[in-house]
Motif scaffolding. Structure first.
Motif, PDB file in Angstrom:
ATOM      1  N   SER A  22      30.891 -44.443  -0.651  1.00  0.00           N
ATOM      2  CA  SER A  22      32.220 -43.971  -1.060  1.00  0.00           C
ATOM      3  C   SER A  22      32.811 -42.960  -0.092  1.00  0.00           C
ATOM      4  CB  SER A  22      32.126 -43.352  -2.456  1.00  0.00           C
ATOM      5  OG  SER A  22      31.274 -42.228  -2.435  1.00  0.00           O
ATOM      6  N   LYS A  23      34.140 -42.971  -0.055  1.00  0.00           N
ATOM      7  CA  LYS A  23      34.940 -41.977   0.656  1.00  0.00           C
ATOM      8  C   LYS A  23      34.642 -41.881   2.149  1.00  0.00           C
ATOM      9  CE  LYS A  23      35.434 -39.339  -3.562  1.00  0.00           C
ATOM     10  NZ  LYS A  23      34.759 -40.291  -4.426  1.00  0.00           N
ATOM     11  N   CYS A 108      35.534 -32.720   5.118  1.00  0.00           N
ATOM     12  CA  CYS A 108      35.290 -33.323   3.811  1.00  0.00           C
ATOM     13  C   CYS A 108      36.636 -33.512   3.118  1.00  0.00           C
ATOM     14  CB  CYS A 108      34.385 -32.404   2.983  1.00  0.00           C
ATOM     15  SG  CYS A 108      33.805 -33.112   1.446  1.00  0.00           S
ATOM     16  N   TYR A 109      36.896 -34.725   2.654  1.00  0.00           N
ATOM     17  CA  TYR A 109      38.165 -34.987   1.991  1.00  0.00           C
ATOM     18  C   TYR A 109      38.327 -34.123   0.743  1.00  0.00           C
ATOM     19  CZ  TYR A 109      39.038 -39.006   4.943  1.00  0.00           C
ATOM     20  OH  TYR A 109      39.282 -39.819   6.021  1.00  0.00           O
ATOM     21  N   GLN A 110      39.558 -33.711   0.489  1.00  0.00           N
ATOM     22  CA  GLN A 110      39.852 -32.900  -0.694  1.00  0.00           C
ATOM     23  C   GLN A 110      39.514 -33.640  -1.973  1.00  0.00           C
ATOM     24  OE1 GLN A 110      43.917 -31.569  -0.428  1.00  0.00           O
ATOM     25  NE2 GLN A 110      43.561 -30.498   1.494  1.00  0.00           N
ATOM     26  N   THR A 111      39.546 -34.953  -1.947  1.00  0.00           N
ATOM     27  CA  THR A 111      39.249 -35.751  -3.134  1.00  0.00           C
ATOM     28  C   THR A 111      37.753 -36.036  -3.301  1.00  0.00           C
ATOM     29  OG1 THR A 111      39.619 -37.774  -1.864  1.00  0.00           O
ATOM     30  CG2 THR A 111      41.503 -36.885  -3.113  1.00  0.00           C
ATOM     31  N   ASN A 112      36.953 -35.648  -2.341  1.00  0.00           N
ATOM     32  CA  ASN A 112      35.510 -35.902  -2.380  1.00  0.00           C
ATOM     33  C   ASN A 112      34.792 -34.710  -3.020  1.00  0.00           C
ATOM     34  OD1 ASN A 112      32.815 -36.497  -1.970  1.00  0.00           O
ATOM     35  ND2 ASN A 112      33.024 -36.923   0.217  1.00  0.00           N
ATOM     36  N   GLU A 113      34.868 -34.640  -4.326  1.00  0.00           N
ATOM     37  CA  GLU A 113      34.275 -33.509  -5.041  1.00  0.00           C
ATOM     38  C   GLU A 113      32.762 -33.458  -4.891  1.00  0.00           C
ATOM     39  OE1 GLU A 113      35.736 -33.380  -9.067  1.00  0.00           O
ATOM     40  OE2 GLU A 113      37.816 -33.458  -8.386  1.00  0.00           O
ATOM     41  N   GLN A 116      32.037 -32.071  -1.465  1.00  0.00           N
ATOM     42  CA  GLN A 116      32.305 -30.635  -1.413  1.00  0.00           C
ATOM     43  C   GLN A 116      31.174 -29.850  -2.066  1.00  0.00           C
ATOM     44  OE1 GLN A 116      36.356 -29.501  -2.584  1.00  0.00           O
ATOM     45  NE2 GLN A 116      36.948 -31.619  -2.193  1.00  0.00           N
TER      46      GLN A 116
END
Length: 140
Positions: A22-23, A108-113, A116
């Motif tokens: 993912s991501k 790290c993408y902001q949507t990749n909780e 993070q």
């Protein structure tokens, strides 16, 4: 589990993993010739985790002479929660530091909780004081 340096011979298996994890933002920079150049320039820094002859995790890592960078950290979903990602990240940071580099960054993408949380738990600090700007050299 074995953690060893990634080689270009691993490319097809690693690229297939990047496509299903993912991501992951894949681009032309991830084509085989580009990855071969990256691995050559940053020899021994990128790693793969292997279980029973199968690559189950990878981290693309290197530096520019000043700062280290981690790219495309991935573990196959069915192998997560086994500390494979942590061991890969640890090895990548160790290799970067061994080259005299004192700081390593991860995008790290902001949507990749989950990502993070992973990087924060590992010890990376989120920066709120910088933005990333990108320039496409092929469009100019």
């Amino acid at each position: 589990m074995e953690i060893r340096p990634m080689t270009i011979a691993d490319y097809d298996e690693v690229f297939a993993m990047w496509q299903i994890t993912s991501k992951r933002a894949l681009s032309q920079a991830d084509e085989k010739s580009q990855i071969e150049r990256y691995l050559s320039r940053n020899s021994g820094m990128s790693q793969v985790a292997v279980i029973d002859g199968k690559i189950v995790g990878t981290v693309l890592a290197g530096h520019d002479g000043r700062r280290g960078f981690i790219h495309h950290m991935a573990v196959l979903p069915e192998y997560r929660r086994r500390h494979i990602g942590h061991k890969l990240a640890e090895k990548a940071v160790e290799k970067i530091a061994a080259d005299g580099i004192d700081k390593t960054h991860i995008f790290c993408y902001q949507t990749n909780e989950a990502g993070q949380k992973f990087w924060s738990d590992f010890g990376f600090e989120k920066r709120d004081d910088v933005f990333v700007f990108s320039f496409n050299n092929k469009e100019k």
